[in-house]
Design a protein around this motif. Structure first.
Motif, PDB file in Angstrom:
ATOM      1  N   ASP A 171      -1.859  -2.243  10.259  1.00 19.13           N
ATOM      2  CA  ASP A 171      -0.945  -3.071  11.048  1.00 19.13           C
ATOM      3  C   ASP A 171       0.392  -2.395  11.328  1.00 19.13           C
ATOM      4  OD1 ASP A 171      -0.525  -3.194   8.296  1.00 19.13           O
ATOM      5  OD2 ASP A 171       0.628  -5.056   8.472  1.00 19.13           O
ATOM      6  N   LEU A 172       0.674  -1.289  10.608  1.00 21.90           N
ATOM      7  CA  LEU A 172       1.919  -0.550  10.828  1.00 21.90           C
ATOM      8  C   LEU A 172       1.672   0.790  11.513  1.00 21.90           C
ATOM      9  CD1 LEU A 172       3.802  -1.230   7.469  1.00 21.90           C
ATOM     10  CD2 LEU A 172       4.054  -2.404   9.665  1.00 21.90           C
ATOM     11  N   SER A 192      -3.629  -6.333  -6.901  1.00 20.14           N
ATOM     12  CA  SER A 192      -2.942  -5.839  -5.705  1.00 20.14           C
ATOM     13  C   SER A 192      -3.122  -6.800  -4.536  1.00 20.14           C
ATOM     14  CB  SER A 192      -3.471  -4.453  -5.332  1.00 20.14           C
ATOM     15  OG  SER A 192      -3.192  -3.518  -6.348  1.00 20.14           O
ATOM     16  N   PHE A 193      -4.311  -7.379  -4.421  1.00 21.56           N
ATOM     17  CA  PHE A 193      -4.579  -8.338  -3.354  1.00 21.56           C
ATOM     18  C   PHE A 193      -3.652  -9.547  -3.473  1.00 21.56           C
ATOM     19  CE2 PHE A 193      -6.805 -11.975  -1.543  1.00 21.56           C
ATOM     20  CZ  PHE A 193      -7.175 -11.485  -0.293  1.00 21.56           C
ATOM     21  N   LEU A 194      -3.354  -9.944  -4.710  1.00 19.92           N
ATOM     22  CA  LEU A 194      -2.483 -11.092  -4.945  1.00 19.92           C
ATOM     23  C   LEU A 194      -1.005 -10.720  -4.936  1.00 19.92           C
ATOM     24  CD1 LEU A 194      -4.486 -12.823  -7.832  1.00 19.92           C
ATOM     25  CD2 LEU A 194      -4.426 -13.471  -5.410  1.00 19.92           C
ATOM     26  N   GLU A 235      -3.470  -6.783   3.222  1.00 14.04           N
ATOM     27  CA  GLU A 235      -2.733  -6.632   4.477  1.00 14.04           C
ATOM     28  C   GLU A 235      -3.604  -6.893   5.697  1.00 14.04           C
ATOM     29  OE1 GLU A 235      -1.401  -2.662   4.087  1.00 14.04           O
ATOM     30  OE2 GLU A 235       0.191  -3.119   2.636  1.00 14.04           O
ATOM     31  N   SER A 236      -4.921  -6.740   5.543  1.00 18.50           N
ATOM     32  CA  SER A 236      -5.822  -6.885   6.694  1.00 18.50           C
ATOM     33  C   SER A 236      -6.270  -8.323   6.929  1.00 18.50           C
ATOM     34  CB  SER A 236      -7.063  -6.002   6.487  1.00 18.50           C
ATOM     35  OG  SER A 236      -7.851  -6.499   5.404  1.00 18.50           O
ATOM     36  N   PHE A 264      -9.978  -2.374   9.790  1.00 17.42           N
ATOM     37  CA  PHE A 264      -8.847  -2.509   8.863  1.00 17.42           C
ATOM     38  C   PHE A 264      -9.302  -3.069   7.516  1.00 17.42           C
ATOM     39  CE2 PHE A 264      -4.198  -4.255   8.634  1.00 17.42           C
ATOM     40  CZ  PHE A 264      -3.959  -3.433   7.557  1.00 17.42           C
ATOM     41  N   VAL A 265     -10.235  -4.003   7.522  1.00 14.11           N
ATOM     42  CA  VAL A 265     -10.745  -4.574   6.277  1.00 14.11           C
ATOM     43  C   VAL A 265     -12.036  -3.899   5.829  1.00 14.11           C
ATOM     44  CG1 VAL A 265     -12.055  -6.383   7.462  1.00 14.11           C
ATOM     45  CG2 VAL A 265     -11.324  -6.736   5.098  1.00 14.11           C
TER      46      VAL A 265
END
Length: 316
Positions: A98-99, A251-253, A270-271, A281-282
């Motif tokens: 996304d960046l 990390s997901f949380l 982020e995805s 992305f995912v």
């Protein structure tokens, strides 16, 4: 007078059964290696793990090849006019996030985090669990009672709630992640080691060591510990993928390493808002996580089967 019957001579080496000739003189570790080497699934999984390890070690090479830094943002070429991630193309082989950052480079660097946390937390878990399990099983009595209750307490603590509390106090970091995972995982190892030691402490070799004047520490770590290494290796090989998944979950949380650190769990998090318009992305970070954990699980299953004494004799 009758002539005494001749004593039959031992059968020559070539006349002995194949199974007897191949197993005779081999240690349990050698037999386990022979079984593991015959397991094609386990060997294939080991190759995958080695490849992931090489990708992690040589992650800077992907930066050199692509010319993209791990945190370098490409707003012009890495994002569409609508501000969406770019799909796989000749410039960004696995697309962008996304960046506008290169997913290939970030996945390679993310492998470093996952393997480092997996190995470090597993090593910490095994060391603590082994010491506690040895002490509880060998010393017995009050020591066993206290340590067994401590294990029960650790197993009953809600892991995520405590992890969230610790991270909110100390802040997310690699050290905190390893310590949190290791602290809440050693109790299972301690139970396994304790059960093994309880069946070993009354064996003849322990009594022989006592009669020679050996102290408890020497008997525990020199005589008893080598006899519990096999189940420890099996459990450790199966624990690594669990730790990798736990780290990705933290990390997901948002409880893992702080951004912009490349981390598979963080990338999947982020995805979330882009999976309908940017499948790559995912998909690619998720595929890296699934392939790595699956390879470790299959290798762990193979190691467990290799150490199984009920396995069939190894043939040459």
């Amino acid at each position: 007078m009758s002539t005494p019957a001749a004593v039959p001579e031992p059968a020559p080496e070539a006349a002995r059964p194949v199974e007897e000739r191949t197993i005779q003189g081999r240690s349990p570790w050698r037999l386990a290696w022979e079984r593991l080497r015959r397991d094609r699934v386990a060997m294939g999984s080991a190759v995958v793990i080695v490849l992931v390890l090489l990708i992690a070690i040589f992650a800077p090479v992907t930066t050199t090849i692509t010319g993209h830094g791990v945190n370098q943002q490409f707003y012009d070429t890495g994002l569409s006019p609508d501000g969406l991630p770019r799909g796989p193309n000749s410039t960004f082989w696995l697309g962008t996030d996304d960046l506008g950052r290169d997913l290939l480079v970030r996945i390679a660097y993310g492998a470093r985090i996952s393997l480092l946390v997996g190995v470090a937390a597993t090593a910490l878990t095994v060391v603590i669990g082994t010491v506690v399990g040895l002490a509880a099983g060998f010393l017995g009595g009050l020591v066993d009672t206290v340590l067994a209750r401590l294990v029960d307490v650790v197993l009953s603590v809600p892991f995520l709630l405590v992890a969230i509390s610790l991270v909110s106090i100390t802040g997310p970091s690699l050290t905190v992640t390893v310590l949190v995972i290791g602290f809440f995982s050693w109790a299972s190892v301690a139970r396994i080691v304790r059960g093994q030691v309880l069946s070993l402490r009354e064996r003849e070799f322990v009594e022989a060591a006592r009669s020679l004047g050996s102290g408890n520490l020497r008997i525990m770590f020199v005589d008893v510990l080598p006899n519990v290494l096999a189940p420890l290796i099996v459990y450790a090989s199966l624990l690594v993928p669990v730790v990798i998944v736990v780290e990705a979950t933290l990390s997901f949380l948002g409880l893992g390493l702080p951004p912009p650190t490349a981390d598979w769990g963080g990338m999947i998090s982020e995805s979330q808002g882009y999976y309908t318009v940017a499948w790559w992305f995912v998909f690619f970070p998720g595929a890296a996580l699934v392939i790595t954990t699956l390879a470790f699980n299959l290798l762990g299953d193979g190691i467990r089967d290799a150490f199984d004494p009920r396995g069939e004799p190894v043939k040459s």
